[in-house]
Design a protein around this motif. Structure first.
Motif, PDB file in Angstrom:
ATOM      1  N   GLY A  76       0.823  -1.201   0.000  1.00  0.00           N
ATOM      2  CA  GLY A  76       0.000   0.000   0.000  1.00  0.00           C
ATOM      3  C   GLY A  76       0.858   1.252   0.000  1.00  0.00           C
ATOM      4  N   GLY A  77       0.191   2.359  -0.165  1.00  0.00           N
ATOM      5  CA  GLY A  77       0.873   3.641  -0.088  1.00  0.00           C
ATOM      6  C   GLY A  77      -0.071   4.665   0.519  1.00  0.00           C
ATOM      7  N   HIS A  78       0.488   5.635   1.199  1.00  0.00           N
ATOM      8  CA  HIS A  78      -0.358   6.694   1.775  1.00  0.00           C
ATOM      9  C   HIS A  78       0.476   7.944   1.993  1.00  0.00           C
ATOM     10  N   ASN A  79      -0.210   9.053   2.160  1.00  0.00           N
ATOM     11  CA  ASN A  79       0.478  10.294   2.494  1.00  0.00           C
ATOM     12  C   ASN A  79       0.262  10.610   3.966  1.00  0.00           C
ATOM     13  N   HIS A  80       1.128  11.411   4.514  1.00  0.00           N
ATOM     14  CA  HIS A  80       0.908  12.003   5.835  1.00  0.00           C
ATOM     15  C   HIS A  80       0.758  13.499   5.633  1.00  0.00           C
ATOM     16  N   PHE A 107       5.250  12.536   1.761  1.00  0.00           N
ATOM     17  CA  PHE A 107       5.062  13.753   2.559  1.00  0.00           C
ATOM     18  C   PHE A 107       5.532  14.955   1.760  1.00  0.00           C
ATOM     19  N   ARG A 108       4.651  15.913   1.634  1.00  0.00           N
ATOM     20  CA  ARG A 108       5.003  17.119   0.895  1.00  0.00           C
ATOM     21  C   ARG A 108       5.480  18.191   1.865  1.00  0.00           C
ATOM     22  N   GLU A 109       6.750  18.570   1.667  1.00  0.00           N
ATOM     23  CA  GLU A 109       7.328  19.607   2.533  1.00  0.00           C
ATOM     24  C   GLU A 109       6.722  20.968   2.194  1.00  0.00           C
ATOM     25  N   ALA A 150       9.632  10.721  -0.211  1.00  0.00           N
ATOM     26  CA  ALA A 150       9.027   9.393  -0.275  1.00  0.00           C
ATOM     27  C   ALA A 150       9.834   8.411   0.583  1.00  0.00           C
ATOM     28  N   TYR A 151       9.111   7.560   1.285  1.00  0.00           N
ATOM     29  CA  TYR A 151       9.732   6.551   2.139  1.00  0.00           C
ATOM     30  C   TYR A 151       9.021   5.228   1.904  1.00  0.00           C
ATOM     31  N   ARG A 152       9.708   4.153   2.200  1.00  0.00           N
ATOM     32  CA  ARG A 152       9.032   2.861   2.095  1.00  0.00           C
ATOM     33  C   ARG A 152       9.435   1.975   3.261  1.00  0.00           C
ATOM     34  N   TYR A 153       8.496   1.140   3.667  1.00  0.00           N
ATOM     35  CA  TYR A 153       8.766   0.153   4.709  1.00  0.00           C
ATOM     36  C   TYR A 153       8.580  -1.221   4.097  1.00  0.00           C
ATOM     37  N   ASP A 154       9.654  -1.990   4.097  1.00  0.00           N
ATOM     38  CA  ASP A 154       9.644  -3.336   3.532  1.00  0.00           C
ATOM     39  C   ASP A 154       9.165  -4.295   4.630  1.00  0.00           C
ATOM     40  N   HIS A 155       7.970  -4.849   4.437  1.00  0.00           N
ATOM     41  CA  HIS A 155       7.411  -5.721   5.476  1.00  0.00           C
ATOM     42  C   HIS A 155       8.222  -7.008   5.647  1.00  0.00           C
ATOM     43  N   GLN A 158      11.890  -5.625   6.979  1.00  0.00           N
ATOM     44  CA  GLN A 158      11.676  -4.665   8.079  1.00  0.00           C
ATOM     45  C   GLN A 158      12.599  -3.453   7.966  1.00  0.00           C
ATOM     46  N   ILE A 159      13.068  -3.190   6.750  1.00  0.00           N
ATOM     47  CA  ILE A 159      13.949  -2.040   6.498  1.00  0.00           C
ATOM     48  C   ILE A 159      13.127  -0.838   6.060  1.00  0.00           C
ATOM     49  N   ILE A 160      13.457   0.334   6.611  1.00  0.00           N
ATOM     50  CA  ILE A 160      12.859   1.600   6.177  1.00  0.00           C
ATOM     51  C   ILE A 160      13.857   2.299   5.264  1.00  0.00           C
ATOM     52  N   SER A 161      13.381   2.729   4.104  1.00  0.00           N
ATOM     53  CA  SER A 161      14.275   3.404   3.147  1.00  0.00           C
ATOM     54  C   SER A 161      13.682   4.753   2.749  1.00  0.00           C
ATOM     55  N   ALA A 162      14.570   5.644   2.346  1.00  0.00           N
ATOM     56  CA  ALA A 162      14.148   6.960   1.833  1.00  0.00           C
ATOM     57  C   ALA A 162      14.577   7.054   0.379  1.00  0.00           C
TER      58      ALA A 162
END
Lengths: 141, 159
Positions: free
Chosen positions: B68-72, B109-111, B118-123, B126-130
């Motif tokens: 999935g994807g979402h914005n904050h 996230f729009r500054e 953009a960031y992603r979390y690999d389920h 368990q790595i978070i990447s930018a």
């Protein structure tokens, strides 16, 4: 007499309005029976318990009242999930002291506790509050 | 997502979310329609987005949902709630080719400057990447099932 009845009628008429304004009757916890009370033996030591210092407890109460206000309910498309997320014991809480004037209080739902395995995960469920020593909420994540 | 109404309006803003999926016959990646359905996923419920629970793409019936994807609207970090729940299973497999995909959750996230981070979390890992200069750069990883993060040495949400 007529005046008293009129006052009572006006007062009763206002009561539903009070609930609209956010007034809730404080509900005491249900009590067990005297027989159940007889069977309770209080421990000699609480050293193994979960200890919260006063400032942490005060911050926790502020966050708890904000996160789980009286009569609050979850609302999802899945009735079992709604019931699960409405239960207080679904949420794990953590209190973290950053310094004497800043505390973080986090609530996270653990829906597996209700026996629910979601195929598509929830996003952004739960909340983390930043609270100062005066009990003000400075930010929410 | 960050171009939708209220998508970068802070705590009073709106979240949008969608599924992303892979079509094996075309070897192509797709994004579902955006959801702006707001449900109350807890007793507080200030900001949420209900992800589509199923995919209905009649032209790609064997599509693999890859996450999935979402914005904050309010901050550039994954929330503990984002990282707390995992996709089950955390990998998807193309049975024709045997190719395995890690399921990932994206965050946009729009500054205030207009830049979209953009960031992603690999389920699975368990790595978070930018996303930095077109490359996914690991910046941290979750260390438990409560969404707690350990950032990598010198890494942060911003370069």
């Amino acid at each position: 007499m007529t005046r008293t009845l009129l006052s009572a009628a006006v007062l009763l008429g206002l009561l539903p309005g009070c609930s609209l304004l956010g007034y809730y009757k404080y509900e005491r916890a249900p009590r067990g029976t005297p027989e159940e009370a007889e069977r309770i033996h209080f421990p000699h030591s609480y050293a193994e318990g979960i200890h919260l210092r006063g400032p942490e407890l005060a911050a926790f109460i502020v966050a708890l009242n904000e996160f789980i206000p009286p009569h609050s309910k979850a609302d999802t498309a899945n009735e079992a999930l709604t019931q699960c997320l409405t239960r207080r014991d679904t949420y794990d809480a953590t209190v973290l002291k950053a310094n004497d004037d800043l505390y973080f209080v986090s609530f996270l739902p653990k829906v597996e506790r209700c026996g629910i395995q979601l195929q598509v995960p929830l996003i952004d469920a739960g909340a983390t509050f930043a609270i100062d020593r005066q009990g003000r909420i400075l930010n929410v994540l | 997502m960050t171009g939708q109404g209220g998508a970068s309006a802070g705590m009073v803003g709106s979240e949008y979310c969608a599924l992303h999926y892979y079509a094996p016959d075309e070897q192509a990646y797709y994004l579902s329609y955006l959801s702006d359905v707001k449900r109350q996923f807890d007793t507080y419920g200030r900001k949420t987005c209900e992800m589509p629970a199923a995919l209905r793409d009649l032209k790609r019936v064997n599509a693999l949902i890859l996450g999935g994807g979402h914005n904050h609207p309010h901050n550039r970090q994954f929330s503990p709630g984002d990282l707390r729940t995992t996709w089950n299973p955390s990998r998807a497999v193309d049975t024709q080719t045997g190719q395995s995909f890690h399921r990932v959750l994206y965050l946009f996230f729009r500054e205030r400057t207009g830049v979209c981070n953009a960031y992603r979390y690999d389920h699975a890992s368990q790595i978070i990447s930018a996303l930095r200069n077109g490359q996914w750069v690991p910046i941290g990883r979750t260390v438990d099932d409560s969404g707690n993060i350990q950032m990598l040495d010198g890494a942060d949400w911003l370069p």
